[in-house]
Design a protein around this motif. Sequence first.
Motif, PDB file in Angstrom:
ATOM      1  N   SER A   1       0.832  -1.200   0.000  1.00 27.41           N
ATOM      2  CA  SER A   1       0.000   0.000   0.000  1.00 27.41           C
ATOM      3  C   SER A   1       0.871   1.255   0.000  1.00 27.41           C
TER       4      SER A   1
ATOM      5  N   HIS B   1      -4.945  -2.496  -2.209  1.00 32.73           N
ATOM      6  CA  HIS B   1      -3.757  -1.659  -2.080  1.00 32.73           C
ATOM      7  C   HIS B   1      -4.017  -0.226  -2.546  1.00 32.73           C
TER       8      HIS B   1
ATOM      9  N   ALA C   1      -6.259   1.490   0.111  1.00 35.10           N
ATOM     10  CA  ALA C   1      -5.520   1.852   1.328  1.00 35.10           C
ATOM     11  C   ALA C   1      -4.751   3.155   1.128  1.00 35.10           C
ATOM     12  N   CYS C   2      -4.135   3.312  -0.018  1.00 31.92           N
ATOM     13  CA  CYS C   2      -3.384   4.531  -0.312  1.00 31.92           C
ATOM     14  C   CYS C   2      -4.314   5.736  -0.425  1.00 31.92           C
TER      15      CYS C   2
END
Length: 182
Positions: free
Chosen positions: A92, A134, A137-138
């Motif tokens: 992430s 991923h 999450a970022c």
Amino acid sequence: SVHAGSGQLLADERPLLLPLVTRILFAQLTRRVGRGGTKSSGQASRRATIFSYFGSFSTAELRLLIELMLAPLIAVDATTFDGVLRDDERRSQAMVRVPGARQLGMMRALHEAWSQLGHCMLPYAPQTLAAIVHTLACAAAACAAAEASPSTFNVPPSTYSDSTQAREVRLWCVKTFTLVLS
């Protein structure tokens, strides 16, 4: 060569030609046309036509398309093609090396692929879900940072142009996630 009656590629030639056709069509999916490369209904229509063509591919033949769509994430080791969720925090964090515009384009392309190709995409659900997790999450971290301190949006400038772009990436992640799970 093509079967004279149906206009379809012969089975023994598909493995030779479809990778080339996939790369050419993928380039058309990512190409922007018109004034300044702005979004247009023509682009949406072109994408729909291209994805309907991919609908004639077998599940195995779609693998290259999925690899091309996930390439920006795979290039920075933000996800893997095996679809296994591991090293989530590291992956992430690697997402900050993928520009927000590219993340957004990838999520939109994945959403379009899943909406048009549905059942053919099922074998690629793990890879798609790993990419979504991923990316989400970022984007969610960037949104949380912006909401905590809107005046000091503290995300590397190469990732998101502003908090609006981060929110849009987050939105497309959720839309795509919902579509994959439906």
